[in-house]
Write a protein that holds these residues in place. Structure first.
Motif, PDB file in Angstrom:
ATOM      1  N   GLU A  38      65.519  23.222  15.051  1.00  0.00           N
ATOM      2  CA  GLU A  38      64.831  23.325  14.029  1.00  0.00           C
ATOM      3  C   GLU A  38      63.763  24.098  15.105  1.00  0.00           C
ATOM      4  N   VAL A  39      63.155  23.671  15.779  1.00  0.00           N
ATOM      5  CA  VAL A  39      61.831  23.874  17.341  1.00  0.00           C
ATOM      6  C   VAL A  39      62.421  25.230  16.922  1.00  0.00           C
ATOM      7  N   LEU A  40      63.302  25.814  17.532  1.00  0.00           N
ATOM      8  CA  LEU A  40      63.639  27.451  18.312  1.00  0.00           C
ATOM      9  C   LEU A  40      63.994  28.078  16.618  1.00  0.00           C
ATOM     10  N   SER A  41      64.728  27.114  15.563  1.00  0.00           N
ATOM     11  CA  SER A  41      64.583  28.074  14.385  1.00  0.00           C
ATOM     12  C   SER A  41      63.425  28.318  13.628  1.00  0.00           C
ATOM     13  N   SER A  42      62.357  27.634  13.515  1.00  0.00           N
ATOM     14  CA  SER A  42      61.041  27.695  13.738  1.00  0.00           C
ATOM     15  C   SER A  42      59.985  28.499  14.040  1.00  0.00           C
ATOM     16  N   LEU A  43      60.468  29.601  14.232  1.00  0.00           N
ATOM     17  CA  LEU A  43      59.605  30.648  15.150  1.00  0.00           C
ATOM     18  C   LEU A  43      59.825  31.395  15.573  1.00  0.00           C
ATOM     19  N   ASP A  44      59.002  32.773  14.487  1.00  0.00           N
ATOM     20  CA  ASP A  44      59.562  34.042  14.624  1.00  0.00           C
ATOM     21  C   ASP A  44      58.958  34.657  15.600  1.00  0.00           C
ATOM     22  N   GLY A  45      59.145  36.034  15.673  1.00  0.00           N
ATOM     23  CA  GLY A  45      58.813  36.630  17.049  1.00  0.00           C
ATOM     24  C   GLY A  45      57.445  36.983  17.215  1.00  0.00           C
ATOM     25  N   SER A  46      56.488  36.744  15.698  1.00  0.00           N
ATOM     26  CA  SER A  46      55.012  37.304  16.217  1.00  0.00           C
ATOM     27  C   SER A  46      54.437  35.445  17.323  1.00  0.00           C
ATOM     28  N   ASN A  47      54.850  34.652  16.896  1.00  0.00           N
ATOM     29  CA  ASN A  47      54.604  32.920  17.327  1.00  0.00           C
ATOM     30  C   ASN A  47      54.816  33.009  17.901  1.00  0.00           C
ATOM     31  N   LEU A  48      56.472  33.516  18.609  1.00  0.00           N
ATOM     32  CA  LEU A  48      57.173  32.557  19.635  1.00  0.00           C
ATOM     33  C   LEU A  48      57.458  32.965  21.330  1.00  0.00           C
ATOM     34  N   LYS A  49      56.593  32.180  22.219  1.00  0.00           N
ATOM     35  CA  LYS A  49      56.342  32.167  23.165  1.00  0.00           C
ATOM     36  C   LYS A  49      57.200  32.476  23.743  1.00  0.00           C
ATOM     37  N   SER A  50      56.572  33.210  24.956  1.00  0.00           N
ATOM     38  CA  SER A  50      57.727  34.065  25.675  1.00  0.00           C
ATOM     39  C   SER A  50      58.718  33.127  25.878  1.00  0.00           C
ATOM     40  N   SER A  51      59.138  33.840  26.259  1.00  0.00           N
ATOM     41  CA  SER A  51      60.714  33.499  26.791  1.00  0.00           C
ATOM     42  C   SER A  51      61.014  33.069  27.983  1.00  0.00           C
ATOM     43  N   PHE A  52      61.094  32.325  28.391  1.00  0.00           N
ATOM     44  CA  PHE A  52      61.217  32.215  30.173  1.00  0.00           C
ATOM     45  C   PHE A  52      62.395  32.705  30.965  1.00  0.00           C
ATOM     46  N   GLN A  53      61.339  33.131  32.372  1.00  0.00           N
ATOM     47  CA  GLN A  53      62.360  34.155  32.487  1.00  0.00           C
ATOM     48  C   GLN A  53      61.607  34.058  34.764  1.00  0.00           C
ATOM     49  N   LEU A  54      63.153  33.539  34.679  1.00  0.00           N
ATOM     50  CA  LEU A  54      62.998  32.810  36.345  1.00  0.00           C
ATOM     51  C   LEU A  54      61.763  33.506  37.283  1.00  0.00           C
ATOM     52  N   GLU A  55      62.126  34.653  37.441  1.00  0.00           N
ATOM     53  CA  GLU A  55      61.378  36.028  37.926  1.00  0.00           C
ATOM     54  C   GLU A  55      59.514  35.649  37.774  1.00  0.00           C
ATOM     55  N   THR A  56      59.074  34.829  36.723  1.00  0.00           N
ATOM     56  CA  THR A  56      57.916  34.803  36.118  1.00  0.00           C
ATOM     57  C   THR A  56      57.331  33.643  37.331  1.00  0.00           C
ATOM     58  N   MET A  57      58.434  32.907  37.723  1.00  0.00           N
ATOM     59  CA  MET A  57      57.652  31.724  38.866  1.00  0.00           C
ATOM     60  C   MET A  57      56.852  32.855  40.307  1.00  0.00           C
ATOM     61  N   ALA A  58      57.126  33.980  40.522  1.00  0.00           N
ATOM     62  CA  ALA A  58      56.987  34.053  41.588  1.00  0.00           C
ATOM     63  C   ALA A  58      55.191  34.345  40.812  1.00  0.00           C
ATOM     64  N   GLU A  59      54.585  34.565  39.627  1.00  0.00           N
ATOM     65  CA  GLU A  59      53.620  34.906  39.576  1.00  0.00           C
ATOM     66  C   GLU A  59      52.490  33.176  39.048  1.00  0.00           C
ATOM     67  N   LEU A  60      53.034  32.768  40.553  1.00  0.00           N
ATOM     68  CA  LEU A  60      51.696  31.216  39.918  1.00  0.00           C
ATOM     69  C   LEU A  60      51.165  31.121  40.967  1.00  0.00           C
ATOM     70  N   SER A  61      50.698  30.525  41.002  1.00  0.00           N
ATOM     71  CA  SER A  61      49.283  30.753  42.313  1.00  0.00           C
ATOM     72  C   SER A  61      49.473  29.499  43.298  1.00  0.00           C
ATOM     73  N   GLU A  62      50.206  28.126  42.685  1.00  0.00           N
ATOM     74  CA  GLU A  62      49.804  26.924  43.448  1.00  0.00           C
ATOM     75  C   GLU A  62      51.146  27.007  44.273  1.00  0.00           C
ATOM     76  N   ILE A  63      52.056  27.600  43.779  1.00  0.00           N
ATOM     77  CA  ILE A  63      53.636  27.249  44.327  1.00  0.00           C
ATOM     78  C   ILE A  63      53.776  28.619  45.178  1.00  0.00           C
ATOM     79  N   ARG A  64      55.048  27.972  46.195  1.00  0.00           N
ATOM     80  CA  ARG A  64      54.695  29.294  46.852  1.00  0.00           C
ATOM     81  C   ARG A  64      56.892  29.324  46.383  1.00  0.00           C
ATOM     82  N   VAL A  65      56.803  30.949  46.758  1.00  0.00           N
ATOM     83  CA  VAL A  65      58.192  31.386  46.495  1.00  0.00           C
ATOM     84  C   VAL A  65      58.833  31.749  47.000  1.00  0.00           C
TER      85      VAL A  65
END
Length: 1961
Positions: free
Chosen positions: A699-726
């Motif tokens: 239901e949550v997934l289907s209720s969201l459209d492209g405009s308010n859909l939070k960016s899909s998770f992508q593993l590569e974005t973990m490298a952008e976090l400053s509080e962890i080491r990659v």
């Protein structure tokens, strides 16, 4: 040193920092400061001891004052820690702490009195050295035997970190164990360009020897004094001084308070949440409050580590930073900790330390596991349990690599019988009273378990191995976990530093595939996605808990993803325990991948993340997941106000989607207006909860459209976090990535599709390479003018290579090669991984779309086929499918294509530029070899071109051999249909890296090395397993005949390569097996016919019920039946007899067939691997190793040669006829050389025996020679040879090949021995016969000598007054001599001389020859050349006996459909067929003129050949007849010549009766005169020998000088002793000369046989040197003699070389041999003189006794005629007599030592004749096509084929095209690969294809003629060099079809001679 005890390091670091700051010039102040620091440290240590409740390590005492002063020398130790034993006894390195902080060495101070600072950086990879002064020397320690590799990496590291200037301060020290030597180390290190021999030293590994260390210091002093400046200051000091001060000022206790408080719940994070108490190490209960953060155990802060020893330490982080953890970012969670929390934290850290200790992997926290530690052939592991916890880590990894998802839990139990029984139940003796106090009873029962140690938690084992692995093993491990459908670690706290790391690198090789179903226009459209997981953009659903729970969160997630598989480990999994230490704070991730089916839980891919432990204490991980998640599921006990309430409140206020699950509530699901969901779990079933959660998420997934859909998770974005080491922030990884990105950026900048990319950046392997492969294969199927066509194609091949070379190197290849060349091994690994990752990413979209199209089109084709639709539409769809298949082929772009490009660059430049070791391309094989050794698969066969790049593959393997030393390998190959799981099976079995992903099916063949572990080498006889993976048979993209031919070719290739072949059968349907079985059986049948004997194992995959024994037996029976059936079919096709498969190969269906379970346990993509599959593969592996244990494998060089042989044979259509086993041939040639050595030893021994017995016979001491006597005398040598043979056949490394010839060669040696014995007996019997025949004369000789002596004595008495007048003495003697001879020989008839000329004339006249013809022939001398005439037309009356209306052609030509001529064997064929062909081929009708160039007078070639054969046969038979006559023993008679002439006459008459041509009388006369001419020398020599031994007058005349000397001696009044001395010495002189010459002949023959290049090898070697000599001399007549009579020319060559050796090249050596023999005889004679004299004196004998005794002593060495003693009876002084002989004989010896070597020509034994007997006793059969002579060393080798590498153009023998005067220039080695045919005989009606030449008759069947591309340019040079003479000799022309190709004319003589060596390699 403990990883978790920090006090020692803290105190140590402080002390060193204070020491560096101390005033070193004031000893008192320095001492007080140091004492003050000691007091502080001791206090801190006591405090730490109290706070931890354990013991702290003792710090060392305060160093002496002198150690604290500024150092005189600062040394940095770098290199391998294993190179020395660090410790107090080590003089050089007496501090145990491994650090990069300087350490003063007290031991060195005591030794040298200097202040030496030693910085221990052994094994460290850091550049952070906190120093205030420069470094005087970098000391690189290298362990012996590993010095080469470690030196290169050490120097490279030093240069990279400190700059090239540091190399000037480098001293290399190789350490060794006591007793070891390091000689080879210096030699090998010299090969490095940076190595300085003056700065090299060696010492014992222990460094405990003061003298050695003093020498080392002296070497360092010398280096320091030579350097300017003397210290190096170019160091990079990364230590922050402010941080240093901060570290100084802060107390240890303050650091602890600043540390982040970590929890380590001793229960499973979701397994035992309902357990509210934990035991500390002392067994004390520690209460937990569910309402507070205190419910979890606190983790002790990590130990202070040096930068190099802190695993996963972030770049730029100092040591001080490690002790100051960040403060909690959530202020509401920051509370002070009480003592109980500290105790719990310390207890937990101890347990963690204990965990690593129990697993025996604590040291691997620093020295990481690497893939090579596990990817080896190791002993089989226990499947279900181990006997010790130390094996758990290795077993876990091993089973994980085998795709066994049960690897997480392996029980530990003993192998003893007790260990197999359940644990015994303890019985407690209690009474009824005990039940009154139930608490006491329960306490009693609880106490019984406190002392027991629980088994290790499975996830602790997994994470412990993870932490102890290097990045590459981690990646491999995570990839395997993903394949096992397990959750993967996403956020991982470091067990030492507690730093949070995201192991992004480990996800890089994982690809997820799923299908998405969409409804379009009322239809379900299924779209397949295959995406690297790090790029997949999916919604993320995260789970965490706040507080302790009674439900399992992990189990709940599993129910959403796959309720049949424990993706996330939970409390109910096997092996789960309450205690767990490494999972708290770990966040794991898994993906749900839909299959495109209606029952999918979700219709798209979703990522699920699970945070382990209480999220209250893992704030950072919790916040990261909330930030990244689209939906967050929070599990809480309830929504009451507790420690989690504030967090929950904050979550409710956020805009994210949260689902709150309250464990203790039973409320129904409701949704807030802000989009949050709340649901109680109490009283609900697991399935209901799961379904409701799925519905909410959907239901949550289907209720969201492209405009308010939070960016899909992508593993590569973990490298952008400053509080962890990659993990990818590692510098080596970044360097590899940067280099790879540059290359990929080049590829992607113009947005070209992949197929165009390959054309643009990989030009060498594209169309040019494919055209080259096609043309090269056409060389094996030539048509028309074979040699011209071949030259044309060779020009085309060279042109293509030139075009390849003209194409400039692409930027991609330049960058790739530079990176491969310059990177360190680790950087290189990262670089290659990144290249593959990024290139796969580049082609993923293309491959996915093409696969989708292929799937759709394939479905359409199948639908039409099922409808039996044969319409145009089906054809169209199939065409479209083939086009898509080609697109799929071009869409793939990987590392294999780059390596293929490297290979083509190398091959092209090698072909054009030759072998050049100083070019960039010449280094390519070495670069590839390094990768292959490290385990990288290398392409063996190009699957796209269908060709093996032999030059590249050979050079690659040669480099591997150079580096590994030609190791033995066991070759395992695999065959099976496409997509049957071959690569997956190999990857699972051995942990290999063959591509298995969708769209990346193996093309061609790849090879990969797997090392055999040391513990397995005792069971296996090889060093490596070499695995060959192949593309599947019956590939969909190939159709019809192409498929069948390609499959046969591939199957034959891989079966031939493998020592063992795995036949992979997919499914249970027999019809699916039939095609592949026929191919496989045929391949094995071919192997049998070419004497290769691989073994096989059938692997029956995807069997549903592998446990059903009855079903398996039935399946094996059916497989056996199929194999037998296929064997019969294959036997028919291969023309071989076989009734069943076991006739083809050794095969036991009970042992050699293995059934394997299906790979997946369920339906992909969410199905895990079937554990039964893993077990089955392990069993197959055990079978393979069992079979391998009985095989020695092959050397890598043999494997390389086998590749060349198999591929060369496969290019021919008939594999069996064209296969040439180079390894077997090489082994046979070596055996031939040994055979020559063995036969020479026998022959040499027999020559010595023959010589001795000859002397014995001549001395009259032997009348008969028995065979038994000869055998007894040779037995010692014969037995020695048999022993040597046995050793050679049993111990030679090629004994597998040699075994097939052992029986034959043992027989041949026995026959040779017997032949030598019988030959010597025959010779000696002839000597005895001759001795007996002249017995009458010999008896007379004694009488003659007595009379001569008596007369000489009497005459001397009369003339002694005239003794001074020499002339008068001579005259007087001559008068007496003549009368005396006349008197003695009065009644003896003299032997008359013979007149051969008169006898020959009479015989010719008797045979009817005209007088005038005889005179004309003798006058012209033409008869002497009759055997070498090129054209015999002048000897023939061309009028045919039978009237025919058409002229006879000289050669038959076989027309084919293309009207290109096919060359036959140029023998007779009915004329009607010839003219029929002529009219058809040339388009002539009845009015067409005859060919203008046709010779009207020339005989047909076959007639010319017949005449030559007639001459050769007649001459041979007649001369043999004369040789057999006893001319030397009985004298000459003209009847001998008459018999020879009669033989010639009969042969000529017989020939005339069978030939249609009439021979002129001139021919018969010339032939007879030629025979007489050849016999003349034989007869005259024999007659001369007869006359010398049987004519009394001749004998007496030979003694005249001897008796004149006796006469003169008597005249001078000499004593009888003096006269007898002269007489004896004269006889000794003659016999000594003869003996010396005979011995020298034997010695010279032996010397040349062993050391002369032409004679010390086999028959092939001799032939090569004969041809070289012919080329050097350039005498056309000698060439013709060789062509006509190779044996004659070979004998002439031997004779000439021996003469050259003796008289020109090696005169000095020859004289030395002669002098040695002279010396030996002198010693023997001297010994005989002494022995005879002593014996006679002892027995008081007279001179007669002395003469007999002396003669007997010489019987074996010298011939010595008995001297009558009656004229010397007055000799009494034997001592005087003996000395007189010695004195005289010494003069004779001196004279003989200067003997002219010409005397050797007159000896009975001659070196050239001995060598001719030895070397020419071989095979002389000639090739039925080109008449080249067989080069087999053994004459009769009926069980082995004839062969010769020196085949030649047929025109050299005079062969020409039928009906023309055009020579044939074709090679038979080229013809056998062409499509031409030939007539096997002159009367043949049918032609035979050259490719099937062996079927043409017996003379062809015994020859092995293999295609060699006419590589031997020798004969091409000959044709060009003697073109005119050949044309004159044969009366034909090199024109038309026989025109000489222009390429031939460029061949120089040097190149021609060099080609002989190349062909003999």
């Amino acid at each position: 040193m403990s990883l978790y005890k920090e006090q020692y390091l803290v105190g140590f670091i402080r002390r060193q920092q204070h020491l560096l700051k101390a005033d070193r010039n004031i000893e008192k102040n320095t001492t007080s400061k140091a004492d003050e620091m000691d007091d502080q440290d001791n206090t801190a240590a006591e405090q730490n001891k109290d706070s931890t409740g354990g013991e702290s390590e003792n710090t060392s005492e305060t160093p002496p004052i002198n150690e604290r002063m500024a150092p005189d020398l600062t040394l940095v130790l770098i290199g391998d820690p294993a190179s020395t034993d660090i410790g107090l006894k080590n003089i050089f390195l007496d501090h145990e702490v491994q650090t990069n902080v300087e350490q003063f060495s007290s031991n060195l101070y005591n030794l040298c009195g200097r202040h030496v600072c030693v910085i221990n950086m052994l094994g460290l990879q850091t550049k952070e050295i906190p120093l205030n002064q420069g470094v005087h020397a970098f000391v690189l320690l290298l362990p012996n035997t590993l010095h080469s590799n470690h030196y290169s990496s050490g120097v490279q590291w030093l240069e990279n970190i400190f700059g090239r200037g540091a190399l000037s301060y480098l001293l290399t020290v190789v350490t060794h164990e006591p007793g070891e030597t390091c000689e080879s180390a210096l030699k090998e290190l010299k090969t490095n360009t940076d190595f300085n021999e003056k700065r090299f030293h060696t010492c014992n590994r222990s460094m405990m020897d003061e003298k050695e260390v003093a020498n080392l210091l002296e070497r360092i002093n010398i280096m320091v004094s030579e350097n300017d400046p003397q210290s190096y200051t170019g160091l990079v000091c990364a230590e922050n001084r402010e941080q240093e001060g901060h570290l100084e000022d802060k107390s240890h206790e303050e650091e602890r308070k600043d540390s982040e408080l970590k929890t380590n719940k001793t229960e499973e994070e979701d397994e035992e949440e309902d357990t509210n108490e934990i035991k500390n190490e002392e067994g004390t209960d520690v209460k937990q409050s569910e309402s507070s953060d205190d419910s979890t155990a606190l983790r002790e802060e990590p130990e202070i580590k040096s930068p190099a020893w802190s695993p996963n330490k972030q770049k730029g982080t100092s040591d001080a930073d490690l002790n100051v953890n960040k403060k909690n970012i959530s202020g509401n969670m920051h509370k002070s900790r009480n003592d109980s929390e500290v105790n719990k934290m310390e207890s937990c850290e101890k347990e963690t330390e204990k965990l690593f200790d129990r697993l025996h992997i604590q040291e691997n926290l620093q020295r990481k596991f690497v893939p090579g530690d596990f990817l080896q052939i190791r002993p089989p592991v226990k499947q279900h349990h181990v006997t010790s916890e130390k094996d758990l880590a290795h077993i876990f990894l091993h089973r994980l690599m085998m795709l066994d998802y049960r690897a997480r839990y392996v029980r530990v139990k003993s192998d003893s019988p007790e260990g197999t029984h359940p644990k015994s139940v303890r019985v407690i003796d209690i009474t009824k009273k005990d039940f009154i106090n139930l608490d006491a009873l329960l306490s009693m029962s609880a106490d019984t378990h406190q002392s027991e140690q629980t088994h290790l938690h499975p996830m602790d084992i997994q994470m412990a191995v993870f932490h102890c692995s290097d990045s590459f093993l981690k990646q491999m491990m995570i990839t395997k976990l993903s394949q096992c459908q397990y959750a993967l670690p996403l956020l991982v706290p470091d067990p030492v530093t507690m730093e949070i790391e995201c192991p992004l690198w480990t996800f890089r090789q994982i690809t997820k595939t799923w299908k998405v179903t969409e409804i379009k226009d009322g239809l379900n459209i299924v779209t397949m996605n295959s995406v690297p997981v790090y790029k997949a953009q999916t919604p993320l659903v995260s789970f965490f808990r706040l507080g302790s729970l009674s439900v399992s969160k992990s189990q709940l997630i599993n129910s959403l993803i796959n309720d049949r598989h424990s993706t996330f480990f939970h409390r109910n999994c096997p092996g789960s325990t309450k205690s767990r230490f490494l999972m708290n704070g770990v966040a794991e991730i898994a993906w749900y991948c839909p299959a495109g089916k209606p029952n999918d839980a979700f219709n798209d891919c979703i990522a699920f993340c699970n945070l382990h432990g209480d999220a209250l204490s893992t704030e950072r991980q919790r916040d990261i997941l909330i930030e990244k998640s689209l939906v967050t599921v929070v599990l809480v006990p309830s929504l009451q106000k507790d420690e989690s309430f504030s967090i929950i409140t904050a979550l409710f206020e956020s805009q994210n989607h949260f689902i709150f699950l309250t464990v203790d509530d039973d409320r129904d699901l409701f949704k807030t207006t802000t989009g949050q969901y709340i649901m109680g779990l109490k009283g609900k079933s697991q399935s209901d909860i799961s379904e409701e959660l799925k519905a909410i998420i959907r239901e949550v997934l289907s209720s969201l459209d492209g405009s308010n859909l939070k960016s899909s998770f992508q593993l590569e974005t973990m490298a952008e976090l400053s509080e962890i080491r990659v993990d990818e922030s590692d510098p080596a990884c970044q360097r590899g990535k940067s280099a790879a990105m540059i290359i990929v950026d080049i590829l992607s900048k113009d947005n070209m599709n992949v197929s165009k990319l390959k054309d643009e950046f990989l030009p060498y392997q594209g169309d040019l390479w494919h055209r080259w492969s096609k043309i090269h294969k056409e060389l094996y199927n030539l048509r028309g003018d074979i040699e011209k066509e071949k030259c044309k194609k060779e020009q085309e091949l060279m042109s293509i290579r030139q075009k390849q070379c003209a194409a400039s190197f692409s930027k991609l290849m330049e960058l790739f090669i530079v990176s491969l060349s310059c990177f360190s091994p680790t950087d290189k690994q990262y670089f290659l991984k990144w290249i593959q990752i990024l290139m796969d990413d580049l082609s993923t979209d293309d491959v996915s779309s093409v696969l989708q199209s292929y799937d759709e089109k394939w479905s359409e084709v199948l639908a039409l086929k099922n409808k039996h639709n044969k319409s145009h539409l089906l054809v169209k769809k199939q065409t479209e499918l083939e086009e898509i298949s080609r697109k799929l082929q071009s869409a793939t772009f990987g590392l294999e294509h780059i390596f293929r490009e490297m290979g083509q660059i190398y091959e092209a430049h090698r072909a054009i530029e030759g072998e050049n070791r100083h070019t960039d391309w010449s280094k390519y094989p070495e670069l590839a070899a390094q990768l292959m050794i490290s385990g990288h698969p290398m392409e063996l066969m190009d699957g796209d071109a269908g060709h093996v790049p032999l030059t590249w593959v050979s050079s690659l393997l040669e480099e591997v051999i150079k580096k590994l030393g030609d190791p033995r390998v066991f070759v395992l190959s695999v065959l099976g249909i496409q997509s049957s799981g071959k690569s997956t099976m190999l990857n699972t079995m051995f942990g290999l890296q063959f591509a298995v992903s969708a769209g990346r099916c193996t093309k061609g063949a790849f090879m990969q090395l797997v090392k055999v572990s040391e513990e397995m080498k005792k069971d296996l006889k090889f060093d490596y397993l070499l695995v060959v993976d192949t593309e599947g048979l019956r590939a969909l993209e190939l159709e019809g005949n192409t498929t069948h031919h390609h499959d046969n070719e591939l199957a034959t290739f891989v079966v031939g390569l493998g020592n063992l072949t795995l036949i992979n059968i997919f499914g249970e349907n027999p019809s699916e097996m039939q095609d592949i079985l026929q191919i496989v059986v045929q391949a094995f049948m071919r192997m049998k016919k070419v004497k290769l004997s691989p073994s096989c194992v059938f692997v029956h995959q995807n069997v549903t019920d592998v446990a059903a024994v009855e079903k398996n037996m039935d399946g094996k029976r059916r497989l056996q039946e199929k194999l037998d059936q296929m064997a019969k079919l294959a036997a028919e096709e291969e023309v071989c007899s076989a009734e069943c498969f076991s006739d083809v190969i050794e095969f036991d269906v009970r042992k050699d067939v293995k059934y394997c379970a299906q790979l997946w346990e369920g339906s992909p993509p969410m199905a895990p691997p079937n554990p039964g599959y893993s077990e089955s593969i392990q069993e197959v592996k055990n079978i393979i190793l069992s079979k391998a244990s009985t095989s020695p494998g092959v050397t890598l060089s043999q494997f390389k040669t086998k590749i060349q042989d198999l591929w060369s044979a496969l290019l021919n259509e008939n594999f069996v006829f064209s296969f040439k086993n180079t390894l077997e041939i090489a082994a046979y040639r070596k055996l031939e050389i040994q055979y020559g050595n063995w036969t020479w030893d026998l022959r040499s021994n027999m020559l010595t025996i023959e010589n001795q017995l000859y002397n014995r016979i001549e001395n009259g001491n032997l009348n008969t020679v028995a065979l038994t006597y000869l055998k007894e005398n040779t037995s010692k040598t014969y037995e020695k040879i048999k022993t040597a043979m046995k050793k050679y056949f049993e111990e030679n490394r090629e004994k597998e090949f040699l075994a097939q010839w052992r029986g034959r060669f043992e027989t041949k040696i026995r026959e040779f021995h017997d032949e030598q014995v019988s030959t010597v007996k025959r010779k000696l019997d002839e000597v005895i016969q001759q001795k007996n025949a002249r017995k009458k004369l010999d008896d007379k000789k004694k009488e003659f000598e007595d009379k001569l002596l008596q007369k000489s004595k009497e005459l001397a008495q009369q003339l002694k007054d005239k003794a001074k007048d020499e002339e008068e003495l001579k005259n007087e003697f001559n008068c007496v001599w003549s009368d005396l001879v006349t008197e003695i020989t009065a009644d003896i008839k003299p032997v008359e001389d013979i007149d051969l000329t008169e006898d020959q004339f009479k015989i010719l006249q008797e045979l009817g020859s005209e007088h005038i013809l005889i005179n004309e022939s003798k006058t012209s001398g033409s008869y002497k050349k009759i055997s070498s005439v090129g054209d015999y037309s002048d000897y023939v009356i061309l009028q045919k006996k039978k009237d025919t209306s058409e002229s006879e052609p000289t050669q038959d030509i076989v027309p084919d459909d293309s009207h290109t001529s096919k060359l036959g064997t140029y023998v007779k064929k009915p004329v009607s067929n010839f003219w029929k062909y002529t009219k058809t081929f040339f388009g002539y009708n009845s009015n067409t003129k005859q060919i203008q160039d046709k010779s009207q007078s020339a005989l047909p070639f076959h007639e010319q050949q017949q005449i030559r054969l007639l001459i050769d046969k007649a001459v041979k038979l007649s001369l043999n007849s004369i040789r057999s006559k006893p001319v030397a023993t009985r004298g000459y008679t003209s009847a001998y010549l008459q018999e020879a002439a009669k033989i010639v006459k009969e042969k000529v008459e017989k020939f005339q009766s069978e030939s249609k041509y009439t021979l002129k009388k001139d021919f018969t006369v010339d032939l007879l005169l030629y025979v007489f001419y050849k016999a003349e020398d034989l007869l005259l020599d024999s007659h001369e020998k007869f006359k010398m031994k049987h004519d009394a007058l001749t004998y007496l005349q030979s003694k005249k000088t001897q008796y004149y000397n006796v006469f003169r001696s008597f005249c001078k009044g000499n004593l009888s002793a003096v006269v007898l001395t002269e007489l004896i010495c004269e006889k000794l002189k003659a016999s000594t000369v003869e003996a010396v010459c005979n011995k020298t002949a034997i010695g010279l023959a032996g010397e040349m046989r062993c050391n002369f290049p032409a004679f010390n090898g086999n028959r092939l070697n001799l032939e090569k040197h004969v041809l070289k000599a012919l080329a050097e001399k350039e005498d056309f007549d000698d060439f013709i003699t060789y062509i006509r009579n190779p044996r004659k020319q070979t004998k002439a060559f031997i004779k000439a070389e021996v003469e050259k050796y003796i008289f020109t090249d090696c005169t000095h050596e020859t004289v030395n041999i002669l002098k040695k023999n002279v010396h030996d005889i002198n010693m023997m004679v001297s010994q005989a003189l002494s022995t005879a004299t002593q014996k006679v004196q002892t027995q008081r004998g007279d001179i007669n006794m002395w003469l007999k005794e002396f003669s007997s002593l010489l019987k074996d060495e010298l011939t010595f005629d008995t001297i009558s003693s009656q004229n010397f009876s007055d000799i009494n002084n034997l001592d005087f007599f003996m000395e007189a002989i010695k004195k005289e004989f010494t003069c004779i010896i001196h004279e003989i030592s200067s003997l002219s070597l010409e005397k050797l020509k007159e000896s009975r034994l001659k070196p050239d004749e001995i060598l001719i007997d030895q070397l020419c006793n071989c095979c002389w059969v000639t090739c039925p096509f080109c008449a080249a002579v067989c080069t087999n060393t053994i004459g009769d080798h009926s069980d082995a084929d004839h062969s010769v590498p020196f085949h030649r153009p047929e025109g050299i023998k005079g062969w020409h095209y039928s009906g023309t005067v055009e020579f044939s220039i074709n090679f038979c080695t080229t013809n056998v690969a062409s499509d031409s045919s030939f007539y096997p005989r002159h009367d043949s009606e049918e032609t035979v294809p050259y490719k099937l030449y062996r079927t043409a008759g017996p003379e062809y069947a015994d020859w092995r003629i293999t295609y060699d591309e006419s590589k031997l340019v020798y004969w091409k040079w000959f044709v060009c060099r003697f073109q005119k003479k050949l044309e004159e000799h044969y009366n034909y022309k090199f024109q038309g079809s026989g025109e000489i190709p222009s390429e031939w004319k460029t061949i120089s003589k040097c190149k021609a001679i060099r080609s002989l060596d190349e062909m003999c390699e």
